[in-house]
Scaffold this active site. Structure first.
Site, PDB file in Angstrom:
ATOM      1  N   HIS A 160      44.068  41.533 -27.166  1.00  0.00           N
ATOM      2  CA  HIS A 160      43.387  40.648 -26.229  1.00  0.00           C
ATOM      3  C   HIS A 160      41.872  40.785 -26.383  1.00  0.00           C
ATOM      4  O   HIS A 160      41.104  40.181 -25.641  1.00  0.00           O
ATOM      5  CB  HIS A 160      43.832  40.999 -24.800  1.00  0.00           C
ATOM      6  CG  HIS A 160      43.473  40.000 -23.779  1.00  0.00           C
ATOM      7  ND1 HIS A 160      42.601  40.260 -22.745  1.00  0.00           N
ATOM      8  CD2 HIS A 160      43.856  38.714 -23.612  1.00  0.00           C
ATOM      9  CE1 HIS A 160      42.476  39.200 -21.982  1.00  0.00           C
ATOM     10  NE2 HIS A 160      43.217  38.243 -22.486  1.00  0.00           N
ATOM     11  N   LYS A 162      38.045  40.434 -27.676  1.00  0.00           N
ATOM     12  CA  LYS A 162      37.188  39.364 -28.183  1.00  0.00           C
ATOM     13  C   LYS A 162      35.939  40.025 -28.761  1.00  0.00           C
ATOM     14  O   LYS A 162      35.031  40.411 -28.023  1.00  0.00           O
ATOM     15  CB  LYS A 162      36.780  38.390 -27.075  1.00  0.00           C
ATOM     16  CG  LYS A 162      37.909  37.471 -26.605  1.00  0.00           C
ATOM     17  CD  LYS A 162      38.687  38.059 -25.474  1.00  0.00           C
ATOM     18  CE  LYS A 162      39.699  37.035 -24.935  1.00  0.00           C
ATOM     19  NZ  LYS A 162      40.545  37.643 -23.892  1.00  0.00           N
ATOM     20  N   ASP A 167      26.828  41.586 -39.602  1.00  0.00           N
ATOM     21  CA  ASP A 167      25.988  42.513 -40.368  1.00  0.00           C
ATOM     22  C   ASP A 167      25.925  43.904 -39.748  1.00  0.00           C
ATOM     23  O   ASP A 167      24.982  44.667 -40.005  1.00  0.00           O
ATOM     24  CB  ASP A 167      24.566  41.952 -40.522  1.00  0.00           C
ATOM     25  CG  ASP A 167      24.528  40.737 -41.447  1.00  0.00           C
ATOM     26  OD1 ASP A 167      25.469  40.576 -42.253  1.00  0.00           O
ATOM     27  OD2 ASP A 167      23.570  39.949 -41.353  1.00  0.00           O
ATOM     28  N   HIS A 337      37.637  32.524 -15.519  1.00  0.00           N
ATOM     29  CA  HIS A 337      38.156  33.403 -16.560  1.00  0.00           C
ATOM     30  C   HIS A 337      37.272  34.633 -16.796  1.00  0.00           C
ATOM     31  O   HIS A 337      37.452  35.375 -17.751  1.00  0.00           O
ATOM     32  CB  HIS A 337      38.311  32.617 -17.875  1.00  0.00           C
ATOM     33  CG  HIS A 337      39.250  33.247 -18.843  1.00  0.00           C
ATOM     34  ND1 HIS A 337      38.828  33.981 -19.936  1.00  0.00           N
ATOM     35  CD2 HIS A 337      40.609  33.259 -18.894  1.00  0.00           C
ATOM     36  CE1 HIS A 337      39.879  34.409 -20.613  1.00  0.00           C
ATOM     37  NE2 HIS A 337      40.971  33.997 -20.007  1.00  0.00           N
ATOM     38  N   LYS A 339      35.600  38.393 -16.557  1.00  0.00           N
ATOM     39  CA  LYS A 339      36.146  39.750 -16.472  1.00  0.00           C
ATOM     40  C   LYS A 339      34.967  40.706 -16.326  1.00  0.00           C
ATOM     41  O   LYS A 339      34.244  40.952 -17.298  1.00  0.00           O
ATOM     42  CB  LYS A 339      36.958  40.059 -17.732  1.00  0.00           C
ATOM     43  CG  LYS A 339      38.078  39.038 -17.977  1.00  0.00           C
ATOM     44  CD  LYS A 339      38.406  38.942 -19.432  1.00  0.00           C
ATOM     45  CE  LYS A 339      39.170  37.691 -19.792  1.00  0.00           C
ATOM     46  NZ  LYS A 339      40.234  37.278 -18.922  1.00  0.00           N
ATOM     47  N   ASP A 344      28.087  49.965  -7.670  1.00  0.00           N
ATOM     48  CA  ASP A 344      26.856  50.526  -7.094  1.00  0.00           C
ATOM     49  C   ASP A 344      25.581  50.020  -7.762  1.00  0.00           C
ATOM     50  O   ASP A 344      24.566  50.726  -7.811  1.00  0.00           O
ATOM     51  CB  ASP A 344      26.898  52.057  -7.145  1.00  0.00           C
ATOM     52  CG  ASP A 344      27.796  52.644  -6.059  1.00  0.00           C
ATOM     53  OD1 ASP A 344      28.332  51.861  -5.256  1.00  0.00           O
ATOM     54  OD2 ASP A 344      27.958  53.872  -6.028  1.00  0.00           O
TER      55      ASP A 344
END
Length: 419
Positions: A160, A162, A167, A337, A339, A344
């Site tokens: 999952h 991404k 380089d 979508h 995440k 704090d």
């Protein structure tokens, strides 16, 4: 006949068990609150007990929605001189998929080493012709855990992650897939709200290492050398680490990282999650934080979601959080979508991980942890902008749900461990 049927059922049961189990003992006891997130012991735990060391000298820039995210990623690919490594869960055919394929292919034809790892399940909607054209141009394209008889025991383990690393010096991570819903600017139901992050500095080497671990699993080959791991130079002032987990090793580490961060909170916890299905240990940690006086705010999708079963399972689990004082908000305009966890106003954890059992126990995930108040402040500002597009769900509203809705949600919650 009955014997054969029994054997088939036993094999199916064994296959399901293997796919749902991680083979590792899960966290079953509440973690005690010992120190806040700005204490040296917290940094020691995050950098030594759990994962790679926290490295200094990084710059992380937040990009919001496709109109900002995709041009930055494509610009980095088109500027590649030595290597491009790209790992993603979703890659679908369409205009944006074509643009990425063209950019990757052009660099490969120019002599750049281009390696692409697509999750088999997440990339089912990509045209084989497009993949073939990339391969013809010299792009190495591989699928992660394709449907094969020898992979049946791992078919529920998806990458999952991404990750895009150019380089060995520029990295990207976050929530976007390469597909039409992520294009645009979250302007309507067909264009999703999401965030991605451009990274420079020493932590990019950790991102490269995470990507190459799955590349070796998929291909049996190790990529290394100066082209992949060049000398790193400071690009900013942000301490960061690239945290990852996988059922093949350290499947519980992502959940443990979140639990330790939540347990250390003394002021605030902000959670953005496309799929918010907190398991028992996560709920215990959040309720304990609320009892310490910590403000807990959650943004998760409303009715406009691509996974209605997950939404129902999520809502079934909100009761004890709402009773303890958590603020739960559902995003209204489109699919949400993002995440993100901010603790704090110091720690911001961003990447591919959802707040659910699948991300904690079944998927290969990767999160970038940034320890910087200015960066956390900027993400909190964006979080609060998103709050303006949400409806808050109160305890009274949650308790007043229709009976059929409650029944449907309780039934969905039974599937929570595999959602």
């Amino acid at each position: 006949m009955l014997i054969a049927l029994g054997v088939i059922l036993a094999l199916l049961a064994a296959l399901i068990y293997v796919n749902l189990g991680t083979g590792e003992r899960r966290v079953t006891e509440e973690i005690p609150h010992l120190y806040p997130v700005d204490h040296p012991l917290f940094f020691r735990a995050m950098g030594m007990l759990l994962g790679p060391g926290i490295v200094q000298g990084n710059r992380v820039d937040a990009l919001h929605n496709g109109d900002a995210i995709f041009p930055a990623m494509l610009e980095a690919i088109r500027g590649a001189r030595q290597t491009v490594l790209f790992e993603t869960f979703i890659y679908w055919s369409g205009e944006i998929g074509d643009q990425f394929a063209e950019a990757l292919s052009e660099r490969a034809r120019a002599g750049v080493k281009v390696h692409v790892l697509l999750d088999w399940l997440g990339s089912l909607k990509v045209d084989d012709k497009l993949v073939g054209e990339m391969r013809d141009a010299g792009v190495e394209v591989h699928r992660f855990h394709p449907l094969r008889w020898y992979n049946l025991g791992r078919i529920n383990n998806r990458t999952h992650r991404k990750l895009l690393i150019v380089d060995g010096r520029i990295g990207f991570t976050g929530g976007v897939g390469i597909a039409t819903p992520w294009t645009g600017n979250a302007q309507d139901e067909d264009h999703w709200r999401d965030s991605h992050f451009r990274v420079e500095g020493p932590v990019v080497a950790q991102m490269q290492g995470v990507m190459l671990s799955n590349w070796s699993k998929a291909t049996g080959r190790i990529l290394h050398g100066e082209d992949y791991f060049p000398t790193q130079h400071e690009a900013g002032s942000q301490p960061a680490q690239m945290f990852h987990s996988s059922p093949s090793g350290g499947s519980e580490s992502m959940q443990l990282m979140y639990l330790i961060a939540i347990t250390a909170a003394v002021k605030s916890i902000d959670i953005s999650s496309a799929y918010f299905v907190p398991d028992e240990m996560a709920r215990i940690a959040l309720v304990s934080a609320l009892k310490r006086g910590v403000r807990v705010r959650v943004i998760t999708p409303g009715r406009k979601t691509d996974q209605q079963t997950v939404r129902h399972a999520s809502r079934a689990l909100w009761g004890e959080l709402l009773e303890a004082g958590a603020q739960i908000h559902v995003y209204q305009p489109t699919m949400y979508h993002c995440k993100l966890v901010i603790v704090d106003g110091l720690l911001a954890s961003v990447g591919s991980t959802n707040f659910d059992p699948r991300s904690f126990h079944l998927n290969d995930e990767a999160n970038l942890n940034v320890y910087d108040r200015e960066f956390a402040r900027e993400l909190t500002r964006v979080f609060e902008e998103d709050l303006q597009r949400c409806k808050r769900v109160t305890l009274e509203q949650w308790q007043a749900r229709p009976t059929l809705e409650k029944m449907r949600e309780r039934a969905a919650a039974l599937l929570a461990p595999i959602l």
